[in-house]
Design a protein around this motif. Structure first.
Motif, mmCIF file in Angstrom:
data_model
loop_
_atom_site.group_PDB
_atom_site.id
_atom_site.type_symbol
_atom_site.label_atom_id
_atom_site.label_comp_id
_atom_site.label_asym_id
_atom_site.label_seq_id
_atom_site.Cartn_x
_atom_site.Cartn_y
_atom_site.Cartn_z
ATOM 1 N N THR A 64 1.198 -1.073 0.011
ATOM 2 C CA THR A 64 -0.033 0.043 -0.040
ATOM 3 C C THR A 64 0.676 0.851 -0.194
ATOM 4 O OG1 THR A 64 -0.050 0.197 1.980
ATOM 5 C CG2 THR A 64 -1.740 -1.426 1.397
ATOM 6 N N THR A 65 1.568 1.365 1.037
ATOM 7 C CA THR A 65 2.829 2.558 1.144
ATOM 8 C C THR A 65 3.332 3.001 -0.324
ATOM 9 O OG1 THR A 65 4.826 1.096 1.759
ATOM 10 C CG2 THR A 65 3.380 2.500 3.124
ATOM 11 N N THR A 66 3.724 1.863 -0.804
ATOM 12 C CA THR A 66 4.795 1.368 -3.010
ATOM 13 C C THR A 66 3.269 2.383 -2.947
ATOM 14 O OG1 THR A 66 5.730 -0.186 -2.278
ATOM 15 C CG2 THR A 66 5.752 0.448 -4.558
ATOM 16 N N SER A 67 2.610 1.826 -3.572
ATOM 17 C CA SER A 67 1.927 2.321 -4.038
ATOM 18 C C SER A 67 1.511 3.846 -4.100
ATOM 19 C CB SER A 67 0.083 1.781 -3.966
ATOM 20 O OG SER A 67 -0.905 2.435 -5.346
ATOM 21 N N ALA A 68 1.380 4.060 -2.645
ATOM 22 C CA ALA A 68 0.879 5.449 -2.483
ATOM 23 C C ALA A 68 1.679 6.527 -2.664
ATOM 24 C CB ALA A 68 0.116 5.639 -1.173
ATOM 25 N N ILE A 69 2.800 6.319 -1.922
ATOM 26 C CA ILE A 69 4.184 6.635 -2.309
ATOM 27 C C ILE A 69 4.522 7.680 -4.253
ATOM 28 C CG2 ILE A 69 7.283 6.297 -2.665
ATOM 29 C CD1 ILE A 69 6.708 4.928 -0.186
ATOM 30 N N TRP A 70 4.200 5.985 -4.205
ATOM 31 C CA TRP A 70 4.473 6.800 -5.837
ATOM 32 C C TRP A 70 3.292 7.823 -6.503
ATOM 33 C CZ3 TRP A 70 7.513 7.341 -9.860
ATOM 34 C CH2 TRP A 70 6.743 7.676 -11.767
ATOM 35 N N PRO A 209 0.334 -21.950 10.615
ATOM 36 C CA PRO A 209 -0.273 -23.148 9.550
ATOM 37 C C PRO A 209 0.522 -22.891 8.422
ATOM 38 C CG PRO A 209 -1.145 -20.765 9.707
ATOM 39 C CD PRO A 209 -0.093 -21.018 10.945
ATOM 40 N N ALA A 210 0.565 -23.631 8.017
ATOM 41 C CA ALA A 210 0.433 -23.715 5.969
ATOM 42 C C ALA A 210 0.646 -22.710 5.339
ATOM 43 C CB ALA A 210 0.867 -24.683 5.486
ATOM 44 N N GLY A 211 1.286 -22.090 4.296
ATOM 45 C CA GLY A 211 1.599 -21.450 4.444
ATOM 46 C C GLY A 211 1.958 -19.744 4.618
ATOM 47 N N SER A 212 2.522 -19.965 6.116
ATOM 48 C CA SER A 212 3.742 -18.520 6.376
ATOM 49 C C SER A 212 4.479 -18.656 6.772
ATOM 50 C CB SER A 212 2.980 -19.212 8.168
ATOM 51 O OG SER A 212 1.493 -19.021 8.602
ATOM 52 N N LEU A 213 5.406 -17.018 7.162
ATOM 53 C CA LEU A 213 6.936 -17.641 6.636
ATOM 54 C C LEU A 213 6.627 -16.674 8.135
ATOM 55 C CD1 LEU A 213 7.969 -15.958 3.041
ATOM 56 C CD2 LEU A 213 8.946 -18.244 4.140
ATOM 57 N N GLY A 214 7.160 -17.017 9.397
ATOM 58 C CA GLY A 214 6.822 -16.929 10.331
ATOM 59 C C GLY A 214 5.668 -16.543 10.675
ATOM 60 N N PHE A 215 5.778 -14.898 10.902
ATOM 61 C CA PHE A 215 3.743 -14.896 11.562
ATOM 62 C C PHE A 215 3.796 -14.238 10.471
ATOM 63 C CE2 PHE A 215 5.284 -13.927 16.445
ATOM 64 C CZ PHE A 215 4.867 -15.213 16.725
ATOM 65 N N VAL A 216 3.834 -14.143 9.426
ATOM 66 C CA VAL A 216 3.084 -13.180 8.405
ATOM 67 C C VAL A 216 3.005 -14.556 7.624
ATOM 68 C CG1 VAL A 216 3.724 -12.437 6.305
ATOM 69 C CG2 VAL A 216 4.951 -12.021 8.043
ATOM 70 N N TYR A 217 1.114 -14.144 7.468
ATOM 71 C CA TYR A 217 0.790 -15.432 6.525
ATOM 72 C C TYR A 217 0.252 -15.318 4.781
ATOM 73 C CZ TYR A 217 -3.129 -18.644 5.362
ATOM 74 O OH TYR A 217 -3.428 -19.581 5.236
ATOM 75 N N LEU A 218 0.875 -15.559 3.971
ATOM 76 C CA LEU A 218 0.902 -15.253 2.958
ATOM 77 C C LEU A 218 -0.229 -15.172 1.984
ATOM 78 C CD1 LEU A 218 4.456 -16.945 1.696
ATOM 79 C CD2 LEU A 218 4.180 -14.306 2.538
ATOM 80 N N PRO A 219 -1.324 -16.064 2.632
ATOM 81 C CA PRO A 219 -2.233 -16.540 1.197
ATOM 82 C C PRO A 219 -2.943 -14.755 1.428
ATOM 83 C CG PRO A 219 -1.927 -18.592 2.432
ATOM 84 C CD PRO A 219 -1.052 -17.485 2.760
ATOM 85 N N ALA A 220 -3.275 -14.470 2.977
ATOM 86 C CA ALA A 220 -3.838 -13.217 3.712
ATOM 87 C C ALA A 220 -3.126 -11.524 2.768
ATOM 88 C CB ALA A 220 -4.165 -12.998 4.784
ATOM 89 N N VAL A 221 -1.705 -11.935 2.496
ATOM 90 C CA VAL A 221 -0.994 -10.289 1.995
ATOM 91 C C VAL A 221 -1.075 -10.752 1.100
ATOM 92 C CG1 VAL A 221 1.679 -9.870 1.494
ATOM 93 C CG2 VAL A 221 0.809 -10.822 3.824
ATOM 94 N N ILE A 222 -1.412 -11.883 0.010
ATOM 95 C CA ILE A 222 -1.208 -11.844 -1.265
ATOM 96 C C ILE A 222 -3.133 -11.263 -1.763
ATOM 97 C CG2 ILE A 222 -1.697 -12.837 -3.920
ATOM 98 C CD1 ILE A 222 0.231 -15.157 -2.017
ATOM 99 N N CYS A 223 -4.074 -11.434 -1.036
ATOM 100 C CA CYS A 223 -5.503 -11.355 -0.851
ATOM 101 C C CYS A 223 -5.499 -9.698 -0.877
ATOM 102 C CB CYS A 223 -6.112 -12.231 -0.479
ATOM 103 S SG CYS A 223 -6.621 -13.800 -0.163
ATOM 104 N N ILE A 224 -5.467 -9.019 0.722
ATOM 105 C CA ILE A 224 -4.929 -7.903 0.268
ATOM 106 C C ILE A 224 -4.565 -6.894 -0.495
ATOM 107 C CG2 ILE A 224 -4.388 -6.102 2.267
ATOM 108 C CD1 ILE A 224 -5.342 -8.759 4.337
ATOM 109 N N ALA A 225 -2.984 -7.454 -0.754
ATOM 110 C CA ALA A 225 -1.962 -6.290 -1.499
ATOM 111 C C ALA A 225 -2.161 -6.397 -3.238
ATOM 112 C CB ALA A 225 -0.668 -7.205 -1.961
ATOM 113 N N THR A 226 -3.497 -7.708 -3.825
ATOM 114 C CA THR A 226 -3.933 -7.117 -4.886
ATOM 115 C C THR A 226 -4.552 -6.149 -4.951
ATOM 116 O OG1 THR A 226 -3.764 -9.750 -4.889
ATOM 117 C CG2 THR A 226 -5.284 -8.686 -6.650
ATOM 118 N N VAL A 227 -5.147 -5.730 -4.279
ATOM 119 C CA VAL A 227 -6.500 -5.499 -4.547
ATOM 120 C C VAL A 227 -6.045 -3.655 -3.994
ATOM 121 C CG1 VAL A 227 -9.090 -6.335 -4.704
ATOM 122 C CG2 VAL A 227 -7.948 -5.135 -2.195
ATOM 123 N N SER A 228 -5.466 -3.805 -3.169
ATOM 124 C CA SER A 228 -5.021 -2.304 -2.229
ATOM 125 C C SER A 228 -4.007 -1.690 -3.299
ATOM 126 C CB SER A 228 -4.094 -2.177 -0.872
ATOM 127 O OG SER A 228 -3.465 -3.531 -0.870
#
Length: 272
Positions: A64-70, A209-228
């Motif tokens: 979100t910040t990358t997009s807002a920064i630009w 759970p599966a799909g996590s990099l540490g505490f970061v849950y990648l499937p959720a990041v992808i869903c949110i970033a796709t639209v944000s």
């Protein structure tokens, strides 16, 4: 994840992206309560749900910040020299807070700390008070010290740092529109360092759970970033047209409702 979970995350992502561009906030904190609901629905371990929600929300700020920064950069609103001077301290503080301190906090205290932070932010939004300019920017050591503190605090609550960097810049005679735009530029190093800290500090945790990099849950990041990434520029564009003070008050009321939810999560975690 079920389709309903994906839809909720994408809806929240669109809102958080818009707010990131409109108000100069990372948007990650409004995602936390909704991700807790989704993660509960997915039956994640209760001991890591709040940590995962905060860490995952912070990871989305990278997009979100990358997009807002630009969007802000195209209008020449960001003071890049100021961003560069504050970034080293922010990175160090975010790494320390995101790895050592964040992982050490248990769910109950982290939920309570986050709820208190939301109340503080909502009061800021409702009152819309700007600190009076009282001085120029401090020395390099002072800037580094402030950046370290701001980065550590931001990493604990999953915020992009605007709640503390904007008042600081206004107090140091930075023009309001420059401070708001520059907070987007400062959100990226905070989010990047904190996300690395989250992943490092929790790597190999047995309850993730599966799909996590540490505490970061990648499937959720992808869903949110796709639209944000698409809604953040819209927010930045609207910021130059709308009554942002009135919008802040509306957002402040919404934050109070989210705070009530987080206080309830904290109550359950404490066993009351």
């Amino acid at each position: 994840m079920l389709l309903s979970d994906i839809a909720m995350l994408m809806l929240c992502g669109s809102i958080s992206g818009f707010l990131a561009g409109l108000l100069g906030i990372g948007g990650g904190m409004i995602l936390v309560p909704f991700m807790i609901l989704v993660f509960n629905h997915l039956h994640f371990d209760q001991s890591v749900i709040v940590h995962m929600a905060i860490a995952t929300g912070m990871a989305t700020i990278l997009f979100t910040t990358t997009s807002a920064i630009w969007a802000h950069h195209k209008h020449g609103s960001i003071d890049w020299k100021l961003v560069a001077s504050l970034s080293p301290g922010l990175v160090i503080g975010s790494l320390i807070g995101g790895s050592k301190i964040f992982e050490a906090l248990n769910t109950s205290w982290l939920s309570l700390f986050f709820a208190v932070f939301i109340v503080y932010t909502s009061v800021q939004m409702l009152l819309n008070k700007k600190p009076k300019a009282g001085r120029d920017l401090p020395s390099a050591l002072g800037i580094f010290g402030f950046g370290t503190f701001a980065g550590a605090l931001s990493s604990l609550v999953g915020a992009g740092g605007a709640f503390i960097t904007v008042p600081f810049m206004l107090w140091c005679n930075v023009k309001p529109h420059v401070a708001m735009a520059s907070s987007s530029g400062l959100g990226f190093p905070i989010a990047a360092a904190a996300t690395i800290g989250y992943m490092y500090g929790s790597w190999g945790h047995p309850n993730l759970p599966a799909g996590s990099l540490g505490f970061v849950y990648l499937p959720a990041v992808i869903c949110i970033a796709t639209v944000s990434i698409f809604t953040a520029p819209l927010g930045a564009k609207m910021a130059r047209k709308l009554n942002v003070a009135q919008l802040k008050r509306i957002f402040g009321v919404m934050l109070l409702m989210l705070a009530a939810f987080m206080f309830n999560e904290s109550r359950k975690a404490f066993g009351f």
